[in-house]
Design a protein around this motif. Structure first.
Motif, PDB file in Angstrom:
ATOM      1  N   GLY A 138       0.805  -1.222   0.000  1.00 40.83           N
ATOM      2  CA  GLY A 138       0.000   0.000   0.000  1.00 40.83           C
ATOM      3  C   GLY A 138       0.830   1.261   0.000  1.00 40.83           C
ATOM      4  N   GLN A 139       2.104   1.166   0.398  1.00 35.14           N
ATOM      5  CA  GLN A 139       2.972   2.337   0.417  1.00 35.14           C
ATOM      6  C   GLN A 139       3.589   2.639  -0.947  1.00 35.14           C
ATOM      7  N   LEU A 140       3.464   1.703  -1.886  1.00 32.23           N
ATOM      8  CA  LEU A 140       4.041   1.927  -3.211  1.00 32.23           C
ATOM      9  C   LEU A 140       3.250   3.010  -3.944  1.00 32.23           C
ATOM     10  N   PRO A 141       3.916   3.848  -4.711  1.00 36.46           N
ATOM     11  CA  PRO A 141       3.271   5.059  -5.236  1.00 36.46           C
ATOM     12  C   PRO A 141       2.261   4.831  -6.354  1.00 36.46           C
ATOM     13  N   THR A 142       2.446   3.798  -7.165  1.00 37.11           N
ATOM     14  CA  THR A 142       1.573   3.627  -8.327  1.00 37.11           C
ATOM     15  C   THR A 142       0.985   2.225  -8.347  1.00 37.11           C
ATOM     16  N   THR A 143      -0.102   2.068  -9.112  1.00 37.91           N
ATOM     17  CA  THR A 143      -0.727   0.752  -9.276  1.00 37.91           C
ATOM     18  C   THR A 143       0.218  -0.225  -9.966  1.00 37.91           C
ATOM     19  N   THR A 144       0.983   0.265 -10.930  1.00 39.62           N
ATOM     20  CA  THR A 144       1.944  -0.589 -11.636  1.00 39.62           C
ATOM     21  C   THR A 144       2.987  -1.135 -10.677  1.00 39.62           C
ATOM     22  N   ALA A 145       3.473  -0.305  -9.776  1.00 45.64           N
ATOM     23  CA  ALA A 145       4.465  -0.753  -8.789  1.00 45.64           C
ATOM     24  C   ALA A 145       3.875  -1.828  -7.886  1.00 45.64           C
ATOM     25  N   ARG A 146       2.628  -1.629  -7.458  1.00 48.90           N
ATOM     26  CA  ARG A 146       1.973  -2.633  -6.609  1.00 48.90           C
ATOM     27  C   ARG A 146       1.764  -3.935  -7.370  1.00 48.90           C
ATOM     28  N   GLN A 147       1.482  -3.844  -8.659  1.00 48.68           N
ATOM     29  CA  GLN A 147       1.297  -5.049  -9.472  1.00 48.68           C
ATOM     30  C   GLN A 147       2.581  -5.863  -9.557  1.00 48.68           C
ATOM     31  N   TRP A 148       3.707  -5.204  -9.763  1.00 50.24           N
ATOM     32  CA  TRP A 148       4.977  -5.917  -9.838  1.00 50.24           C
ATOM     33  C   TRP A 148       5.340  -6.531  -8.485  1.00 50.24           C
ATOM     34  N   PHE A 149       5.074  -5.822  -7.413  1.00 52.25           N
ATOM     35  CA  PHE A 149       5.337  -6.333  -6.066  1.00 52.25           C
ATOM     36  C   PHE A 149       4.466  -7.565  -5.789  1.00 52.25           C
ATOM     37  N   ALA A 150       3.189  -7.468  -6.136  1.00 49.83           N
ATOM     38  CA  ALA A 150       2.269  -8.598  -5.941  1.00 49.83           C
ATOM     39  C   ALA A 150       2.680  -9.790  -6.792  1.00 49.83           C
TER      40      ALA A 150
END
Length: 207
Positions: A138-150
């Motif tokens: 949730g601390q990642l700035p963008t949806t794309t960043a969260r997608q790669w993390f997930a």
């Protein structure tokens, strides 16, 4: 983005590697060679749903509903005690067909139901995916960043469950004996009861 992927991969591996109810169940089905790939696939699918729920906003639901977490905790305690008792009783009785060294088969429906309970009634799963992964994702700035993390954490889950199931199946000829099955059932029962007692202590502390 690759750095986020590998960060998720490493964190997912750290969370999933410790021996717990899911791992014990997958290992047991692999040794028995009873729907072990289906078991690994269902564990992976459950983790995908939980990881996505946690990283993309589910952590807020859990943090705002302590009653829900308490209900899950005590349901998990009851189930793990029941399942652990069944494994210990099988170890005591020696539920193995000694004519061919094969453990007694379970139906596909029962395996699926047990797996879903082992996964979804374990509060540690929600703490790992919703609280730990959710707070970091949730601390990642963008949806794309969260997608790669997930995607990284999902990769760790899929690789681990299929690797564990295949490794257990490969070792199955050496472990598919009455003595080995007793030891495995003792291990599974002990793990289930140990985690149930841990959950009960957490539940009592939460009052």
């Amino acid at each position: 983005m690759l750095s986020l992927y590998f960060q998720g991969l490493a964190l997912g591996a750290a969370l999933i590697l410790p021996l717990g109810p899911q791992n014990a169940f997958v290992m047991n089905q692999g040794v028995k060679r009873q729907y072990h790939l289906m078991t690994a696939a269902l564990c992976s699918l459950s983790d995908i749903l939980l990881i996505c729920g946690g990283v993309f906003g589910g952590s807020a639901l859990l943090s705002q509903s302590p009653l829900l977490l308490m209900l899950i905790t005590w349901a998990g305690v009851a189930f793990l005690l029941w399942y652990g008792w069944g494994a210990l009783r099988s170890a005591w009785r020696g539920d193995v067909d000694l004519t061919d060294g094969q453990p007694l088969k379970q139906s596909r429906g029962r395996i699926i139901a047990t797996l879903l309970a082992v996964t979804w009634l374990n509060p540690h799963v929600y703490l790992d995916t919703f609280v730990v992964l959710g707070s970091l994702g949730g601390q990642l700035p963008t949806t794309t960043a969260r997608q790669w993390f997930a995607l990284g954490t999902i990769s760790a889950s899929v690789l681990w469950f299929f690797g564990l199931a295949l490794l257990a199946a490969w070792l199955s000829p050496r472990l598919r004996t009455a003595r080995a099955q007793r030891i495995i059932n003792l291990l599974v029962g002990a793990v289930m009861w140990f985690i149930a007692l841990q959950l009960a202590r957490q539940g009592i502390a939460g009052f």
